[in-house]
Design an enzyme around this catalytic site. Structure first.
Site, PDB file in Angstrom:
ATOM      1  N   GLU A 170      16.398 125.387  19.354  1.00 36.21           N
ATOM      2  CA  GLU A 170      15.784 125.061  20.751  1.00 36.21           C
ATOM      3  C   GLU A 170      16.946 125.249  21.749  1.00 36.21           C
ATOM      4  OE1 GLU A 170      14.513 120.954  20.607  1.00 36.21           O
ATOM      5  OE2 GLU A 170      12.585 121.651  20.563  1.00 36.21           O
ATOM      6  N   GLY A 195      23.910 125.794  13.185  1.00 38.02           N
ATOM      7  CA  GLY A 195      22.495 125.941  13.799  1.00 38.02           C
ATOM      8  C   GLY A 195      21.611 126.705  12.971  1.00 38.02           C
ATOM      9  N   HIS A 196      22.090 127.900  12.569  1.00 35.14           N
ATOM     10  CA  HIS A 196      21.059 128.552  11.572  1.00 35.14           C
ATOM     11  C   HIS A 196      20.987 127.967  10.403  1.00 35.14           C
ATOM     12  CE1 HIS A 196      23.384 131.974  13.854  1.00 35.14           C
ATOM     13  NE2 HIS A 196      22.095 132.138  14.174  1.00 35.14           N
ATOM     14  N   SER A 222      26.853 128.422  18.813  1.00 33.13           N
ATOM     15  CA  SER A 222      26.307 129.694  19.188  1.00 33.13           C
ATOM     16  C   SER A 222      27.260 130.808  18.382  1.00 33.13           C
ATOM     17  CB  SER A 222      26.393 130.065  20.759  1.00 33.13           C
ATOM     18  OG  SER A 222      26.395 131.250  21.052  1.00 33.13           O
TER      19      SER A 222
END
Ligand code: PAF
Length: 280
Positions: free
Chosen positions: A148, A36-37, A185
């Site tokens: 998001e 995600g990063h 996450s």
């Protein structure tokens, strides 16, 4: 790739790049980086920005001391990953560098921080606003990239940027999911195998909700999602709110808004996971 630990060094590096006409893209993180990063830094690099990323576990946004203590930290691995992606500059400040004295600022976000994460984690968004405003002040980015998954955080940061009249453009980026649907996450790595096995049900229930006909009422849909997730012994829904995407206030009918999201927080043992999906 340079790694700097002080605001003075960071400002100096960025000033040189600005003088050379570069657009500054910024990806603030708390480390324990995942795909995600990576999607955020890739977007900044693709936008042709001189890309700065920070790794800083911000104490003021943790309302739970154990959560702060247990938050995963792996700076060497993170720095290696950022280097591999082609990030230009990494900022890894100490707590004293960011907070030479206590930050006593209290932000007023009206109703957007009174719901969901704001209601369940008192002080959390004030701490996010404190650190992001300080980081923006140091980095002076033209663009800043946020995932998001933290849907409410983006609304808070946009509001903060407006309140402080900052020139930075906030760029929301889509949630990145594991192959089984679980939203990526840093907290996923704290799940034990049984919990990790159950966690994808969160996204399955959200996807099922998205497939429902509009003839299903908001309250029936809400119950359906909560029931489906709570049926798993490892999972306990903290809230599932069906909200207007701009105001973040709950809606009670589909006609109330043209942009409706379902936002969820689920306790998985001691870990809290959040996720969201567009429903209309
Ligand atoms: O989303 C996060 O990781 C954090 O809330 C942020 C924006 C880096 C501020 O500490």
């Amino acid at each position: 790739m340079k790694v700097v630990t002080t605001a003075a060094e960071l400002r100096q590096e960025v000033a040189l790049q600005k003088a050379a006409g570069r657009v500054i893209g910024f990806v603030p993180t708390m480390g324990a980086l995942h795909s995600g990063h990576v999607s955020l830094v890739d977007k900044s690099l693709n936008d042709n920005c001189f890309t700065v990323s920070s790794i800083f576990v911000n104490p003021t946004q943790f309302n739970d001391k154990n959560d702060l203590k247990n938050y995963p930290r792996m700076p060497e691995k993170d720095i290696a990953l950022l280097e591999e992606r082609g990030v230009n500059l990494v900022f890894t400040p100490s707590v004293a560098e960011i907070y030479p004295e206590e930050d006593s600022r209290i932000f007023d976000f009206g109703s957007i921080d009174k719901v969901m994460e704001g209601a369940k984690r008192p002080g959390h968004f004030n701490g996010v606003a404190q650190v992001v405003s300080k980081l923006f002040d140091i980095v002076q980015p033209d663009k800043a990239y946020f995932g998001e998954k933290d849907f409410q955080q983006i609304a808070i940061i946009k509001d903060m940027v407006k309140q402080l009249k900052l020139k930075v453009e906030i760029i929301p980026c889509p949630i990145v999911r594991d192959s089984d649907g679980l939203a990526l996450s840093s907290r996923n790595m704290l799940l034990n195998p049984a919990q990790r096995n159950s966690a994808p049900l969160i996204y399955r229930a959200l996807s099922n909700a998205q497939k429902q006909e509009r003839s299903t009422s908001i309250s029936a849909l809400n119950q359906m999602v909560v029931h489906e997730i709570n049926a798993d012994n490892e999972l306990d829904v903290e809230y599932f709110d069906i909200v207007d995407a701009d105001t973040l206030q709950s809606v009670s009918s589909w006609d109330e808004s043209s942009n409706i999201y379902g936002c969820i927080a689920v306790k998985v043992g001691a870990i809290r996971l959040i996720d969201n999906i567009r429903l209309k």
